[in-house]
Design an enzyme around this catalytic site. Structure first.
Site, mmCIF file in Angstrom:
data_model
loop_
_atom_site.group_PDB
_atom_site.id
_atom_site.type_symbol
_atom_site.label_atom_id
_atom_site.label_comp_id
_atom_site.label_asym_id
_atom_site.label_seq_id
_atom_site.Cartn_x
_atom_site.Cartn_y
_atom_site.Cartn_z
ATOM 1 N N GLU B 191 0.820 -1.224 0.000
ATOM 2 C CA GLU B 191 0.000 0.000 0.000
ATOM 3 C C GLU B 191 0.849 1.268 0.000
ATOM 4 O O GLU B 191 0.523 2.244 -0.666
ATOM 5 C CB GLU B 191 -0.937 0.018 1.218
ATOM 6 N N HIS B 260 -9.127 -5.024 11.536
ATOM 7 C CA HIS B 260 -9.892 -4.908 10.291
ATOM 8 C C HIS B 260 -11.224 -4.187 10.489
ATOM 9 O O HIS B 260 -12.074 -4.235 9.616
ATOM 10 C CB HIS B 260 -10.175 -6.295 9.698
#
Lengths: 332, 457
Positions: B191, B260
């Site tokens: 990322e 998450h």
């Protein structure tokens, strides 16, 4: 330092003079910036490029119009070498409205769309994926341009550099990764921070060719730059140049540089200096006399002094500039 | 002993699915690992394997049946030699689950003494005669990206699994086929690196749409989002910026734990130079994403995995856009203002229904865009209702609600008849256990408690 410096050359007088002027401009500019910093006219962080001039001057000699460049916070030399005006750079250093970023960026954050200079980035290593992204755009647009992404030996240990190597190789991006190895990541020597002696060899893991170059020899840098650019422009993907150089000053103006000896710096200045090298070439090949070079020195001093004067006289940004340039307006 | 084979949950958020195809027939002998059926979730078609050995006694659900609820019986597995009549008749729990659209409002609270009021639904602001089509949020996002990519060659999509895999959440399904691998680009799982490359590409003249598989992973890319994308226009004195969109699911999904499940709305809303969008409905998702892609600034577009499969009426117009920075009033009301955004709107609307049953007319505002934030719409509403409750899923400290509350104190102090209450997620990392996860999230009941409190009822 690697190879012996180029002593004989078939480089034209004009080219040599051009390199001499460009390198000298950077050095005198930086000396002046150091002086203005001492006078309190330049604030914050100010990272001088003195000693490393041959790197950008050599690579700019290998670039074509439209090629892009992006670098770290030690960026004044890159800007001057790609044709940005000394006045605008110096006025940015003093935080004035005549600066390239209207005084809102400072030493570390300057840009010129016109000269394809994409910063001036203050976060170590961040310019590496950005450089690959510029190359991504060029490839996407099919315009044949190449990007130079400059970073130091310190940044070469950032994880994002290797994320970028991977994608640049995977997607054959036309980017030259230029590792300006000045041997110190701020105060930490390469030996103490970096597991490998030859940083360019790290590209091998990604299938990216590379080489080490004597960065105190502008002709060697230019020749390597031409190889790298030809590789990228022919669609073969990225190329790594590890250019071994040396910074004479501290990491920034506030760095006492206690991590190395005065003798170490002095030895390199005396034996390796890139500007002296070209000066010698000009004199020994009888292209120029001492008088000719003195005249050039005088010209450069005038340019630098004018930039300092401009940077002092240019008004501070208007107060309403605080609130501008936060968002771009959609074109109608 | 006969065993009921139950409809499996094949993703964290799956509540129902389609039994696409049986790969066994009644009377077939199966052993563990044999593939019994293909089951379609909203994300993918998955093979479903046998766990136990036996003989298929009966298939309870015909293939092709949609909306089969998770955990309802779909077949009966018999021991060898056992017959169906030997086995106890399995409970008929196989009825399709109620569709999300058919959720009934909660029963009126017994505390209500007043007559119910009618709910004032605000209609779409579209030309008279506009027809509507039902789209899921997922389809709306895909349509927005595809339409913008058709009209502007410089728009491209990059991210993990967006191309060949057709999107981890199937947002980009089919886009590789239409636009090719030059414009729909699979990235490695890096990322930090690909966000930086996308910022460089934006500096270089493209309009990247970067998909984060979830915004939790964007933490790795934070430096480029904030330092490189958001600040460059300012630092360059207006010379260059990053016209791009960072998008992906944000907030809690279901049972995926602390790393998450986080709502980053307030984090991004904090940053000058970014625009931040967090839609609730499919029509807004489409219209806002199209505007975000066209916007010359970096836009954070926060989606929600639970909302992806929900359907809404979307204006069937060739170029439906919604401007950034304008809140949407979903319900008009006079007694209390409920302010929310994203999935929080679900609780706000449910609470408004319950309040209507109590005779309380609630105005429901969907902020939609958190930067720029349309505080004027909220302030004007509170000047009318004199009470406000904010609803969001994020953590309470420095939340969007805190900011709204502060704005109301400064701009509508004399109009407030009660303190503003901010309903938020709890101040804890998201727990995994189902019961604790439920406790950690904001609920309609909490909104009702807050609403009654500011109404002094």
């Amino acid at each position: 330092m690697a190879a012996k410096k180029t002593s004989k050359t078939n480089v034209s007088k004009d080219d040599l003079l051009h390199y001499y002027r460009e390198m000298l401009l950077i050095r005198r500019f930086e000396e002046k910036a150091g002086q203005l910093y001492g006078m309190g006219l330049i604030g914050g962080f100010c990272h001088l490029y003195i000693g490393q001039e041959a790197v950008v001057v050599g690579l700019e000699a290998a670039a074509e119009e439209g090629d892009k460049r992006v670098t770290s916070y030690r960026d004044h030399g890159h800007m001057l070498a790609c044709g940005m005006e000394a006045n605008g750079v110096m006025a940015e250093l003093t935080g004035r409205s005549g600066g390239y970023s209207k005084g809102k960026g400072g030493s570390m954050h300057m840009f010129s769309k016109e000269k394809h200079f994409y910063g001036g980035h203050g976060i170590v290593g961040a310019q590496v994926p950005i450089g690959a992204g510029l190359a991504f755009a060029d490839k996407y647009l099919g315009n044949g341009r190449v990007t130079f992404a400059y970073f130091g030996d310190g940044a070469a240990n950032q994880g994002q550099v290797y994320e970028t190597f991977n994608m640049a190789a995977l997607w054959d991006l036309p980017v030259v990764f230029v590792i300006e190895n000045n041997q110190y990541a701020m105060g930490t020597s390469q030996q103490r921070s970096t597991s490998s002696a030859e940083i360019y060899e790290r590209g091998r893991a990604f299938g990216i060719p590379g080489e080490a170059i004597d960065g105190m020899d502008v002709l060697a840098v230019k020749a390597a730059g031409e190889t790298a650019v030809a590789h990228c422009r022919s669609g073969k993907g990225p190329y790594i140049l590890e250019i071994k150089t040396y910074r004479y000053r501290g990491h920034s103006m506030s760095d006492p540089a206690k991590y190395r000896t005065r003798e170490e710096v002095q030895k390199i200045r005396e034996e390796k200096d890139a500007i002296e090298h070209v000066r010698d070439l000009l004199l020994t090949s009888k292209h120029c006399s001492e008088e000719d070079l003195k005249a050039i020195d005088k010209d450069i001093k005038a340019v630098v002094n004018e930039s300092a004067e401009f940077a002092k006289q240019s008004p501070e940004p208007a107060l309403d500039e605080l609130w501008t340039d936060i968002y771009a307006q959609a074109e109608a | 002993m006969a065993i009921e084979i139950l409809m499996p949950a094949l993703s964290p958020t799956m509540e129902e699915g389609t039994l696409a195809k049986w790969l066994v027939a009644e009377g077939d002998k199966v052993s563990s690992g044999d593939i019994l059926a293909e089951i379609e979730t909203d994300k993918a078609t998955m093979e479903f394997e046998a766990v136990d050995e036996g003989v298929i006694g009966k298939l309870l659900i015909a293939e092709g049946t949609a909306n089969v609820a998770v955990n309802s019986a779909i077949a009966v597995l018999l021991d060898e030699g056992e017959s169906l009549s030997d086995a106890a008749s399995p409970a008929q729990t196989a009825a399709p689950a109620a569709s999300a659209a058919a959720q009934t409002p909660a029963a009126p609270t017994s505390a209500s003494a007043q007559a119910p009021v009618a709910v004032q639904v605000v209609e779409h602001d579209v030309p008279a005669g506009t027809s509507f089509k039902s789209l899921t949020v997922r389809e709306a996002i895909r349509e927005a990206m595809s339409e913008e990519m058709r009209s502007d060659e410089t728009v491209y999509l990059m991210g993990e699994e967006v191309a060949e895999y057709q999107g981890a959440y199937k947002i980009s399904q089919g886009m590789l086929d239409e636009f090719g691998s030059k414009r729909v680009i699979d990235t490695p799982i890096t990322e930090h690196g690909f966000a930086g490359i996308a910022v460089g590409a934006a500096f270089g003249g493209l309009k990247p749409v970067v998909e984060f598989m979830t915004f939790n992973f964007a933490m790795q890319a934070m430096d480029h989002i904030i330092n490189s994308a958001a600040k460059t226009l300012y630092m360059s004195g207006g010379q260059m910026g990053a016209p791009m969109v960072f998008r992906g699911p944000n907030g809690a999904a279901a049972r995926v734990g602390a790393q998450h499940s986080q709502d980053y709305a307030a984090w991004y809303a904090h940053i000058p130079g970014l625009k931040v969008v967090m839609p609730y409905s499919a029509d807004d998702a489409k219209g806002l994403l199209k505007s975000a892609i066209r916007d010359p600034n970096p836009v954070i577009f926060l989606e929600n995995e639970i909302l992806y499969g929900q359907s809404f009426q979307v204006p069937d117009l060739p170029d439906y856009t919604v401007p950034l920075g304008k809140a949407r009033i979903w319900r008009e009301g006079n007694d209390i203002t409920l302010v929310s955004f994203g999935i929080g709107m679900k609780y706000a609307l449910e609470a408004a229904d319950q309040l209507a049953e109590m005779g309380v007319s609630a105005e429901v505002i969907d902020l939609r865009c958190l930067r720029p934030l349309d505080t004027a719409t909220v302030v004007n509403s509170v000047k009318k209702t004199n009470r406000c409750v904010t609803i969001e899923e994020g953590f309470p400290v420095c939340s969007i609600g805190s900011h709204i509350s502060s704005v109301l104190m400064q701009e509508a102090f004399d109009y407030l008849d009660a303190p503003v209450i901010t309903c938020t997620g709890k101040d804890v990392p998201m727990p995994y256990a189902a019961n604790l996860e439920k406790l950690a999230l904001v609920t309609t009941d909490e909104v009702m408690t807050a609403a009654k409190s500011v109404l002094y009822r």
